[in-house]
Write a protein that holds these residues in place. Structure first.
Motif, PDB file in Angstrom:
ATOM      1  N   UNK A 136       0.859  -1.173   0.000  1.00  0.00           N
ATOM      2  CA  UNK A 136       0.000   0.000   0.000  1.00  0.00           C
ATOM      3  C   UNK A 136       0.899   1.226   0.000  1.00  0.00           C
ATOM      4  N   UNK A 137       0.596   2.186  -0.820  1.00  0.00           N
ATOM      5  CA  UNK A 137       1.407   3.402  -0.820  1.00  0.00           C
ATOM      6  C   UNK A 137       0.542   4.638  -0.994  1.00  0.00           C
ATOM      7  N   UNK A 138       1.052   5.755  -0.487  1.00  0.00           N
ATOM      8  CA  UNK A 138       0.403   7.051  -0.683  1.00  0.00           C
ATOM      9  C   UNK A 138       1.466   8.081  -1.030  1.00  0.00           C
ATOM     10  N   UNK A 139       1.188   8.863  -2.048  1.00  0.00           N
ATOM     11  CA  UNK A 139       2.129   9.877  -2.509  1.00  0.00           C
ATOM     12  C   UNK A 139       2.050  11.112  -1.617  1.00  0.00           C
ATOM     13  N   UNK A 140       3.200  11.549  -1.130  1.00  0.00           N
ATOM     14  CA  UNK A 140       3.285  12.734  -0.280  1.00  0.00           C
ATOM     15  C   UNK A 140       3.664  13.985  -1.064  1.00  0.00           C
ATOM     16  N   UNK A 141       4.483  13.811  -2.096  1.00  0.00           N
ATOM     17  CA  UNK A 141       4.860  14.944  -2.944  1.00  0.00           C
ATOM     18  C   UNK A 141       5.285  14.424  -4.306  1.00  0.00           C
ATOM     19  N   UNK A 142       5.117  15.273  -5.335  1.00  0.00           N
ATOM     20  CA  UNK A 142       5.499  14.877  -6.681  1.00  0.00           C
ATOM     21  C   UNK A 142       4.517  13.890  -7.294  1.00  0.00           C
ATOM     22  N   UNK A 143       5.000  13.167  -8.289  1.00  0.00           N
ATOM     23  CA  UNK A 143       4.194  12.192  -9.015  1.00  0.00           C
ATOM     24  C   UNK A 143       4.937  10.868  -9.067  1.00  0.00           C
ATOM     25  N   UNK A 144       4.242   9.789  -8.787  1.00  0.00           N
ATOM     26  CA  UNK A 144       4.847   8.453  -8.776  1.00  0.00           C
ATOM     27  C   UNK A 144       4.085   7.541  -9.730  1.00  0.00           C
ATOM     28  N   UNK A 145       4.811   6.848 -10.589  1.00  0.00           N
ATOM     29  CA  UNK A 145       4.208   5.896 -11.513  1.00  0.00           C
ATOM     30  C   UNK A 145       4.532   4.483 -11.038  1.00  0.00           C
ATOM     31  N   UNK A 146       3.491   3.709 -10.801  1.00  0.00           N
ATOM     32  CA  UNK A 146       3.656   2.342 -10.310  1.00  0.00           C
ATOM     33  C   UNK A 146       3.285   1.364 -11.420  1.00  0.00           C
ATOM     34  N   UNK A 147       4.181   0.412 -11.656  1.00  0.00           N
ATOM     35  CA  UNK A 147       3.946  -0.642 -12.635  1.00  0.00           C
ATOM     36  C   UNK A 147       3.852  -1.947 -11.852  1.00  0.00           C
ATOM     37  N   UNK A 148       2.647  -2.500 -11.746  1.00  0.00           N
ATOM     38  CA  UNK A 148       2.441  -3.735 -10.979  1.00  0.00           C
ATOM     39  C   UNK A 148       1.714  -4.746 -11.847  1.00  0.00           C
ATOM     40  N   UNK A 149       2.399  -5.817 -12.165  1.00  0.00           N
ATOM     41  CA  UNK A 149       1.782  -6.815 -13.028  1.00  0.00           C
ATOM     42  C   UNK A 149       1.557  -6.242 -14.420  1.00  0.00           C
ATOM     43  N   UNK A 150       0.316  -6.169 -14.811  1.00  0.00           N
ATOM     44  CA  UNK A 150       0.000  -5.634 -16.138  1.00  0.00           C
ATOM     45  C   UNK A 150      -0.672  -4.269 -16.045  1.00  0.00           C
ATOM     46  N   UNK A 151      -0.527  -3.596 -14.887  1.00  0.00           N
ATOM     47  CA  UNK A 151      -1.147  -2.292 -14.717  1.00  0.00           C
ATOM     48  C   UNK A 151      -0.103  -1.212 -14.477  1.00  0.00           C
ATOM     49  N   UNK A 152      -0.281  -0.104 -15.173  1.00  0.00           N
ATOM     50  CA  UNK A 152       0.591   1.057 -15.014  1.00  0.00           C
ATOM     51  C   UNK A 152      -0.271   2.211 -14.516  1.00  0.00           C
ATOM     52  N   UNK A 153       0.039   2.708 -13.314  1.00  0.00           N
ATOM     53  CA  UNK A 153      -0.791   3.731 -12.687  1.00  0.00           C
ATOM     54  C   UNK A 153       0.078   4.922 -12.284  1.00  0.00           C
ATOM     55  N   UNK A 154      -0.388   6.126 -12.610  1.00  0.00           N
ATOM     56  CA  UNK A 154       0.309   7.338 -12.200  1.00  0.00           C
ATOM     57  C   UNK A 154      -0.462   7.997 -11.066  1.00  0.00           C
ATOM     58  N   UNK A 155       0.242   8.276  -9.976  1.00  0.00           N
ATOM     59  CA  UNK A 155      -0.374   8.818  -8.770  1.00  0.00           C
ATOM     60  C   UNK A 155       0.127  10.227  -8.482  1.00  0.00           C
ATOM     61  N   UNK A 156      -0.801  11.089  -8.092  1.00  0.00           N
ATOM     62  CA  UNK A 156      -0.466  12.457  -7.713  1.00  0.00           C
ATOM     63  C   UNK A 156      -0.482  12.568  -6.184  1.00  0.00           C
ATOM     64  N   UNK A 157      -0.158  13.756  -5.679  1.00  0.00           N
ATOM     65  CA  UNK A 157      -0.129  13.985  -4.229  1.00  0.00           C
ATOM     66  C   UNK A 157      -1.470  13.617  -3.596  1.00  0.00           C
ATOM     67  N   UNK A 158      -1.416  12.812  -2.560  1.00  0.00           N
ATOM     68  CA  UNK A 158      -2.625  12.396  -1.857  1.00  0.00           C
ATOM     69  C   UNK A 158      -3.245  11.115  -2.376  1.00  0.00           C
ATOM     70  N   UNK A 159      -2.883  10.716  -3.606  1.00  0.00           N
ATOM     71  CA  UNK A 159      -3.420   9.478  -4.167  1.00  0.00           C
ATOM     72  C   UNK A 159      -2.812   8.274  -3.450  1.00  0.00           C
ATOM     73  N   UNK A 160      -3.593   7.209  -3.352  1.00  0.00           N
ATOM     74  CA  UNK A 160      -3.125   5.985  -2.706  1.00  0.00           C
ATOM     75  C   UNK A 160      -3.414   4.790  -3.609  1.00  0.00           C
ATOM     76  N   UNK A 161      -2.649   3.738  -3.401  1.00  0.00           N
ATOM     77  CA  UNK A 161      -2.781   2.541  -4.234  1.00  0.00           C
ATOM     78  C   UNK A 161      -2.510   1.302  -3.385  1.00  0.00           C
ATOM     79  N   UNK A 162      -3.301   0.267  -3.609  1.00  0.00           N
ATOM     80  CA  UNK A 162      -3.076  -1.036  -2.995  1.00  0.00           C
ATOM     81  C   UNK A 162      -2.890  -2.039  -4.117  1.00  0.00           C
ATOM     82  N   UNK A 163      -1.851  -2.881  -4.026  1.00  0.00           N
ATOM     83  CA  UNK A 163      -1.617  -3.843  -5.089  1.00  0.00           C
ATOM     84  C   UNK A 163      -0.881  -5.069  -4.543  1.00  0.00           C
TER      85      UNK A 163
END
Length: 204
Positions: A136-163
């Motif tokens: 599980x991750x949450x972006x605190x600053x900047x932009x983070x792109x997560x590539x997990x399996x066959x999914x590519x997701x770009x997260x902005x500040x405050x966005x969270x992702x579970x994978x």
């Protein structure tokens, strides 16, 4: 290695050796169980190596203790406090990236809490972890792109992702400014033997 890295490497080496000897294992036995070379085990125990996170995970899994147990001294108290600046920096990059393990629980169900900074252009790739691992991750600053399996997701500040962490995955900063995110990793059943069927690579 700088002073703080050397100190951490020596502490990890001492803990690995302690855990190995408490089980009556030889260097070869640990190397085989972890899927790394005997020379790597020797270098880690002597504090002469700066192993990847992936290698440390393989060793800690083989010992059945979980990664947090290798990077912090045993503490008898149930409440563990990690003050600012006291976390274990297990990954760095030339762009200023930093992966710090700030807290963790003991086996068998291990939870790791990480504070990650990715410099511009940084990418950290991770092999598939043991079956059942969740991240599980949450972006605190900047932009983070997560590539997990066959999914590519770009997260902005405050966005969270579970994978699922039991597939190959990576975190990248494709922007021009530093990015920071908090990451929690849940690894169930560390030391139960189920990792023998997982195929972890040694890169991280």
């Amino acid at each position: 290695m700088d002073g703080s890295t050397t100190t951490l490497s020596l502490a990890i080496g001492a803990r690995v050796k302690q855990e190995r000897q408490s089980r009556g294992w030889t260097l070869d036995q640990l190397a085989e169980a972890a899927g790394v070379s005997r020379r790597m085990i020797i270098n880690v125990e002597q504090g002469a190596a700066n192993p990847s996170i992936g290698t440390l995970l393989r060793i800690s899994d083989a010992l059945g203790v979980g990664l947090p147990a290798l990077v912090e001294a045993p503490r008898p108290k149930p409440v563990k406090i990690t003050r600012s600046g006291e976390g274990a920096a297990l990954w760095t990059s030339r762009q200023g990236g930093l992966g710090i393990l700030v807290a963790g629980t003991e086996s068998p169900d291990v939870v790791e809490l990480w504070d990650w900074t990715l410099g511009p252009g940084d990418r950290h790739g991770s092999e598939a972890h043991a079956p059942g691992t969740k991240e599980l991750l949450q972006v605190q600053s900047g932009t983070v792109t997560v590539d997990a399996g066959d999914q590519l997701v770009t997260l902005e500040v405050g966005d969270a992702l579970t994978f699922p962490g039991d597939v190959a995955h990576s975190y990248a900063n494709l922007g021009t400014a530093a990015a920071r995110f908090i990451l929690a990793v849940f690894e169930p059943g560390v030391g139960s033997g189920h990792r023998q069927d997982s195929t972890r690579g040694q890169s991280s």
